[in-house]
Design a protein around this motif. Structure first.
Motif, PDB file in Angstrom:
ATOM      1  N   ILE A 152       0.827  -1.210   0.000  1.00 32.57           N
ATOM      2  CA  ILE A 152       0.000   0.000   0.000  1.00 32.57           C
ATOM      3  C   ILE A 152       0.855   1.251   0.000  1.00 32.57           C
ATOM      4  CG2 ILE A 152      -2.026  -1.045   1.097  1.00 32.57           C
ATOM      5  CD1 ILE A 152      -1.138   0.200   3.752  1.00 32.57           C
ATOM      6  N   GLN A 153       0.299   2.322  -0.530  1.00 31.08           N
ATOM      7  CA  GLN A 153       0.919   3.644  -0.526  1.00 31.08           C
ATOM      8  C   GLN A 153       0.265   4.460   0.583  1.00 31.08           C
ATOM      9  OE1 GLN A 153       3.208   5.161  -2.640  1.00 31.08           O
ATOM     10  NE2 GLN A 153       3.528   3.420  -3.998  1.00 31.08           N
ATOM     11  N   ARG A 154       1.069   5.119   1.374  1.00 30.24           N
ATOM     12  CA  ARG A 154       0.566   5.981   2.450  1.00 30.24           C
ATOM     13  C   ARG A 154       1.162   7.366   2.275  1.00 30.24           C
ATOM     14  NH1 ARG A 154      -3.140   4.635   6.202  1.00 30.24           N
ATOM     15  NH2 ARG A 154      -2.062   6.154   7.447  1.00 30.24           N
ATOM     16  N   ALA A 155       0.600   8.334   2.956  1.00 23.89           N
ATOM     17  CA  ALA A 155       1.140   9.696   2.931  1.00 23.89           C
ATOM     18  C   ALA A 155       2.235   9.870   3.975  1.00 23.89           C
ATOM     19  CB  ALA A 155       0.025  10.701   3.182  1.00 23.89           C
ATOM     20  N   ASN A 156       2.335   8.923   4.920  1.00 29.16           N
ATOM     21  CA  ASN A 156       3.292   9.048   6.013  1.00 29.16           C
ATOM     22  C   ASN A 156       3.638   7.670   6.586  1.00 29.16           C
ATOM     23  OD1 ASN A 156       0.652   8.709   6.992  1.00 29.16           O
ATOM     24  ND2 ASN A 156       1.164   9.650   8.939  1.00 29.16           N
ATOM     25  N   PHE A 157       4.594   7.672   7.497  1.00 26.56           N
ATOM     26  CA  PHE A 157       4.985   6.449   8.200  1.00 26.56           C
ATOM     27  C   PHE A 157       3.927   6.110   9.238  1.00 26.56           C
ATOM     28  CE2 PHE A 157       6.816   4.504  11.963  1.00 26.56           C
ATOM     29  CZ  PHE A 157       7.401   3.386  11.410  1.00 26.56           C
ATOM     30  N   VAL A 158       3.565   4.826   9.330  1.00 25.31           N
ATOM     31  CA  VAL A 158       2.562   4.415  10.310  1.00 25.31           C
ATOM     32  C   VAL A 158       2.805   2.963  10.751  1.00 25.31           C
ATOM     33  CG1 VAL A 158       0.904   3.667   8.545  1.00 25.31           C
ATOM     34  CG2 VAL A 158       0.085   4.298  10.808  1.00 25.31           C
ATOM     35  N   VAL A 159       2.526   2.687  12.032  1.00 25.88           N
ATOM     36  CA  VAL A 159       2.471   1.320  12.550  1.00 25.88           C
ATOM     37  C   VAL A 159       1.190   1.198  13.379  1.00 25.88           C
ATOM     38  CG1 VAL A 159       4.933   0.714  12.548  1.00 25.88           C
ATOM     39  CG2 VAL A 159       3.990   1.949  14.496  1.00 25.88           C
ATOM     40  N   ARG A 160       0.554   0.050  13.267  1.00 26.59           N
ATOM     41  CA  ARG A 160      -0.685  -0.221  14.004  1.00 26.59           C
ATOM     42  C   ARG A 160      -0.619  -1.623  14.589  1.00 26.59           C
ATOM     43  NH1 ARG A 160      -5.413   2.780  11.878  1.00 26.59           N
ATOM     44  NH2 ARG A 160      -4.688   4.060  10.160  1.00 26.59           N
ATOM     45  N   LYS A 161      -1.067  -1.758  15.800  1.00 25.14           N
ATOM     46  CA  LYS A 161      -1.089  -3.071  16.427  1.00 25.14           C
ATOM     47  C   LYS A 161      -1.988  -4.034  15.644  1.00 25.14           C
ATOM     48  CE  LYS A 161      -1.785  -5.444  20.808  1.00 25.14           C
ATOM     49  NZ  LYS A 161      -2.168  -5.295  22.217  1.00 25.14           N
ATOM     50  N   ILE A 201      -0.747   3.062  23.999  1.00 25.99           N
ATOM     51  CA  ILE A 201      -1.618   2.379  24.958  1.00 25.99           C
ATOM     52  C   ILE A 201      -3.081   2.711  24.667  1.00 25.99           C
ATOM     53  CG2 ILE A 201      -2.261   2.262  27.400  1.00 25.99           C
ATOM     54  CD1 ILE A 201       0.795   2.754  27.998  1.00 25.99           C
ATOM     55  N   LYS A 202      -3.352   3.953  24.337  1.00 20.58           N
ATOM     56  CA  LYS A 202      -4.730   4.386  24.087  1.00 20.58           C
ATOM     57  C   LYS A 202      -5.240   3.974  22.706  1.00 20.58           C
ATOM     58  CE  LYS A 202      -7.686   8.464  24.146  1.00 20.58           C
ATOM     59  NZ  LYS A 202      -7.746   9.905  24.405  1.00 20.58           N
ATOM     60  N   ARG A 203      -4.421   4.174  21.656  1.00 20.36           N
ATOM     61  CA  ARG A 203      -4.903   3.985  20.283  1.00 20.36           C
ATOM     62  C   ARG A 203      -4.319   2.780  19.555  1.00 20.36           C
ATOM     63  NH1 ARG A 203      -3.889   9.411  20.938  1.00 20.36           N
ATOM     64  NH2 ARG A 203      -5.756  10.697  21.014  1.00 20.36           N
ATOM     65  N   GLU A 204      -3.219   2.219  20.065  1.00 20.44           N
ATOM     66  CA  GLU A 204      -2.513   1.109  19.416  1.00 20.44           C
ATOM     67  C   GLU A 204      -2.133   1.487  17.982  1.00 20.44           C
ATOM     68  OE1 GLU A 204      -5.170  -2.214  19.993  1.00 20.44           O
ATOM     69  OE2 GLU A 204      -4.338  -2.569  21.984  1.00 20.44           O
ATOM     70  N   TYR A 205      -1.691   2.746  17.829  1.00 22.48           N
ATOM     71  CA  TYR A 205      -1.390   3.319  16.532  1.00 22.48           C
ATOM     72  C   TYR A 205      -0.324   4.386  16.728  1.00 22.48           C
ATOM     73  CZ  TYR A 205      -2.265   6.410  12.490  1.00 22.48           C
ATOM     74  OH  TYR A 205      -2.140   7.187  11.380  1.00 22.48           O
ATOM     75  N   TRP A 206       0.622   4.478  15.800  1.00 22.01           N
ATOM     76  CA  TRP A 206       1.633   5.526  15.880  1.00 22.01           C
ATOM     77  C   TRP A 206       2.038   5.924  14.465  1.00 22.01           C
ATOM     78  CZ3 TRP A 206       6.849   6.546  14.858  1.00 22.01           C
ATOM     79  CH2 TRP A 206       7.385   7.630  15.549  1.00 22.01           C
ATOM     80  N   SER A 207       2.163   7.211  14.234  1.00 28.51           N
ATOM     81  CA  SER A 207       2.565   7.678  12.909  1.00 28.51           C
ATOM     82  C   SER A 207       3.541   8.841  13.045  1.00 28.51           C
ATOM     83  CB  SER A 207       1.349   8.116  12.096  1.00 28.51           C
ATOM     84  OG  SER A 207       0.751   9.260  12.669  1.00 28.51           O
ATOM     85  N   GLN A 208       4.224   9.103  11.937  1.00 31.17           N
ATOM     86  CA  GLN A 208       5.161  10.211  11.874  1.00 31.17           C
ATOM     87  C   GLN A 208       5.052  10.791  10.466  1.00 31.17           C
ATOM     88  OE1 GLN A 208       8.882   9.725  13.962  1.00 31.17           O
ATOM     89  NE2 GLN A 208       9.988  10.586  12.234  1.00 31.17           N
ATOM     90  N   SER A 209       4.781  12.065  10.357  1.00 33.58           N
ATOM     91  CA  SER A 209       4.496  12.663   9.054  1.00 33.58           C
ATOM     92  C   SER A 209       5.735  13.041   8.244  1.00 33.58           C
ATOM     93  CB  SER A 209       3.599  13.886   9.217  1.00 33.58           C
ATOM     94  OG  SER A 209       4.259  14.865   9.985  1.00 33.58           O
ATOM     95  N   THR A 210       6.856  13.268   8.880  1.00 33.08           N
ATOM     96  CA  THR A 210       8.021  13.783   8.159  1.00 33.08           C
ATOM     97  C   THR A 210       8.965  12.712   7.617  1.00 33.08           C
ATOM     98  OG1 THR A 210       9.191  14.033  10.246  1.00 33.08           O
ATOM     99  CG2 THR A 210       8.044  15.974   9.389  1.00 33.08           C
ATOM    100  N   MET A 250      10.154  -1.554  17.145  1.00 35.06           N
ATOM    101  CA  MET A 250       9.623  -0.388  17.849  1.00 35.06           C
ATOM    102  C   MET A 250       8.769  -0.736  19.067  1.00 35.06           C
ATOM    103  SD  MET A 250       8.518   2.099  14.710  1.00 35.06           S
ATOM    104  CE  MET A 250       8.082   3.426  15.832  1.00 35.06           C
ATOM    105  N   LEU A 251       8.221  -1.944  19.129  1.00 32.33           N
ATOM    106  CA  LEU A 251       7.242  -2.315  20.152  1.00 32.33           C
ATOM    107  C   LEU A 251       7.686  -2.109  21.596  1.00 32.33           C
ATOM    108  CD1 LEU A 251       4.361  -3.053  19.812  1.00 32.33           C
ATOM    109  CD2 LEU A 251       4.980  -5.458  19.876  1.00 32.33           C
ATOM    110  N   PRO A 252       8.921  -2.427  21.981  1.00 30.41           N
ATOM    111  CA  PRO A 252       9.298  -2.188  23.381  1.00 30.41           C
ATOM    112  C   PRO A 252       9.133  -0.725  23.803  1.00 30.41           C
ATOM    113  CG  PRO A 252      10.891  -3.636  22.342  1.00 30.41           C
ATOM    114  CD  PRO A 252       9.974  -3.139  21.251  1.00 30.41           C
ATOM    115  N   LYS A 253       9.520   0.203  22.941  1.00 27.30           N
ATOM    116  CA  LYS A 253       9.386   1.622  23.265  1.00 27.30           C
ATOM    117  C   LYS A 253       7.925   2.072  23.153  1.00 27.30           C
ATOM    118  CE  LYS A 253      11.127   6.188  22.085  1.00 27.30           C
ATOM    119  NZ  LYS A 253      12.002   6.970  21.219  1.00 27.30           N
ATOM    120  N   LEU A 254       7.238   1.621  22.104  1.00 27.85           N
ATOM    121  CA  LEU A 254       5.847   2.019  21.909  1.00 27.85           C
ATOM    122  C   LEU A 254       4.947   1.553  23.048  1.00 27.85           C
ATOM    123  CD1 LEU A 254       5.281   1.306  18.108  1.00 27.85           C
ATOM    124  CD2 LEU A 254       5.371   3.545  19.223  1.00 27.85           C
ATOM    125  N   SER A 255       5.209   0.376  23.570  1.00 32.27           N
ATOM    126  CA  SER A 255       4.321  -0.217  24.576  1.00 32.27           C
ATOM    127  C   SER A 255       4.198   0.600  25.858  1.00 32.27           C
ATOM    128  CB  SER A 255       4.768  -1.643  24.908  1.00 32.27           C
ATOM    129  OG  SER A 255       6.039  -1.627  25.508  1.00 32.27           O
TER     130      SER A 255
END
Length: 116
Positions: free
Chosen positions: A36-45, A86-95, A75-80
Protein backbone atom coordinates in the motif's frame (compact mmCIF):
# COMPACT_ATOMS: atom_id res chain seq x y z
CA UNK A 1 -19.76 -39.96 39.42
CA UNK A 2 -18.72 -36.39 40.15
CA UNK A 3 -20.62 -33.46 38.76
CA UNK A 4 -18.68 -32.22 35.76
CA UNK A 5 -19.36 -29.01 33.97
CA UNK A 6 -18.47 -28.39 30.38
CA UNK A 7 -17.25 -24.90 29.66
CA UNK A 8 -17.52 -23.73 26.08
CA UNK A 9 -14.93 -21.16 25.08
CA UNK A 10 -16.25 -18.74 22.53
CA UNK A 11 -13.74 -16.63 20.62
CA UNK A 12 -14.51 -13.21 19.25
CA UNK A 13 -14.47 -12.55 15.52
CA UNK A 14 -11.26 -10.56 16.00
CA UNK A 15 -9.55 -13.49 17.74
CA UNK A 16 -10.68 -15.89 15.02
CA UNK A 17 -9.40 -13.55 12.31
CA UNK A 18 -6.01 -13.13 14.02
CA UNK A 19 -5.64 -16.93 14.27
CA UNK A 20 -6.59 -17.41 10.62
CA UNK A 21 -4.09 -14.78 9.46
CA UNK A 22 -1.33 -16.29 11.60
CA UNK A 23 -1.77 -19.61 9.80
CA UNK A 24 -1.37 -18.12 6.30
CA UNK A 25 1.86 -18.39 4.33
CA UNK A 26 3.72 -15.18 3.38
CA UNK A 27 2.52 -15.65 -0.22
CA UNK A 28 -1.11 -15.89 0.90
CA UNK A 29 -0.72 -12.81 3.10
CA UNK A 30 0.73 -10.88 0.13
CA UNK A 31 -2.38 -11.72 -1.90
CA UNK A 32 -4.76 -10.61 0.84
CA UNK A 33 -2.71 -7.57 1.93
CA UNK A 34 -1.00 -6.17 -1.19
CA UNK A 35 1.56 -3.36 -0.85
CA UNK A 36 0.00 0.00 0.00
CA UNK A 37 0.92 3.64 -0.53
CA UNK A 38 0.57 5.98 2.45
CA UNK A 39 1.14 9.70 2.93
CA UNK A 40 3.29 9.05 6.01
CA UNK A 41 4.99 6.45 8.20
CA UNK A 42 2.56 4.41 10.31
CA UNK A 43 2.47 1.32 12.55
CA UNK A 44 -0.69 -0.22 14.00
CA UNK A 45 -1.09 -3.07 16.43
CA UNK A 46 -4.05 -4.38 14.42
CA UNK A 47 -1.80 -4.74 11.34
CA UNK A 48 0.76 -6.93 13.12
CA UNK A 49 0.97 -10.33 11.46
CA UNK A 50 -0.11 -9.14 8.00
CA UNK A 51 3.45 -8.82 6.69
CA UNK A 52 2.21 -5.60 5.02
CA UNK A 53 4.60 -3.73 2.73
CA UNK A 54 4.08 0.05 3.02
CA UNK A 55 5.52 2.84 0.88
CA UNK A 56 5.46 6.59 1.47
CA UNK A 57 7.40 9.64 0.28
CA UNK A 58 9.08 11.61 3.08
CA UNK A 59 9.79 15.34 3.28
CA UNK A 60 13.25 14.80 1.72
CA UNK A 61 11.56 13.49 -1.45
CA UNK A 62 12.69 9.94 -0.71
CA UNK A 63 10.50 6.93 -1.45
CA UNK A 64 10.58 4.77 1.70
CA UNK A 65 9.38 1.15 1.59
CA UNK A 66 9.20 -1.01 4.71
CA UNK A 67 7.74 -4.24 6.08
CA UNK A 68 5.28 -3.22 8.79
CA UNK A 69 5.87 -6.32 10.94
CA UNK A 70 9.67 -6.06 10.93
CA UNK A 71 9.54 -2.38 11.88
CA UNK A 72 6.87 -2.82 14.55
CA UNK A 73 8.79 -5.67 16.22
CA UNK A 74 11.77 -3.32 16.71
CA UNK A 75 9.62 -0.39 17.85
CA UNK A 76 7.24 -2.31 20.15
CA UNK A 77 9.30 -2.19 23.38
CA UNK A 78 9.39 1.62 23.26
CA UNK A 79 5.85 2.02 21.91
CA UNK A 80 4.32 -0.22 24.58
CA UNK A 81 5.02 2.40 27.27
CA UNK A 82 3.84 5.43 25.27
CA UNK A 83 0.40 6.81 26.20
CA UNK A 84 -0.62 7.27 22.55
CA UNK A 85 0.11 3.59 21.80
CA UNK A 86 -1.62 2.38 24.96
CA UNK A 87 -4.73 4.39 24.09
CA UNK A 88 -4.90 3.99 20.28
CA UNK A 89 -2.51 1.11 19.42
CA UNK A 90 -1.39 3.32 16.53
CA UNK A 91 1.63 5.53 15.88
CA UNK A 92 2.56 7.68 12.91
CA UNK A 93 5.16 10.21 11.87
CA UNK A 94 4.50 12.66 9.05
CA UNK A 95 8.02 13.78 8.16
CA UNK A 96 10.12 10.61 7.94
CA UNK A 97 10.68 7.13 9.31
CA UNK A 98 12.13 6.89 12.86
CA UNK A 99 15.94 6.75 12.80
CA UNK A 100 16.11 3.52 14.83
CA UNK A 101 14.29 1.54 12.10
CA UNK A 102 15.52 3.20 8.89
CA UNK A 103 18.00 0.37 8.38
CA UNK A 104 15.00 -1.93 7.84
CA UNK A 105 13.64 0.15 4.93
CA UNK A 106 14.51 0.54 1.29
CA UNK A 107 15.07 4.23 0.59
CA UNK A 108 15.12 5.60 -2.94
CA UNK A 109 15.90 9.25 -3.75
CA UNK A 110 13.30 10.61 -6.17
CA UNK A 111 14.18 13.13 -8.82
CA UNK A 112 12.54 16.51 -8.73
CA UNK A 113 10.92 17.24 -12.05
CA UNK A 114 10.74 20.94 -12.90
CA UNK A 115 7.35 22.21 -14.03
CA UNK A 116 7.23 23.49 -17.59
Amino acid sequence: MKNQKTIEVVKSNKELLVEAIANLSPEQKALIYPPIQRANFVVRKSWLGRNQIITFVNKKNQKVTYNHDEVLEVMLPKLSIMPCWIKREYWSQSTDMPANVRHLATIEQLEIVAAK
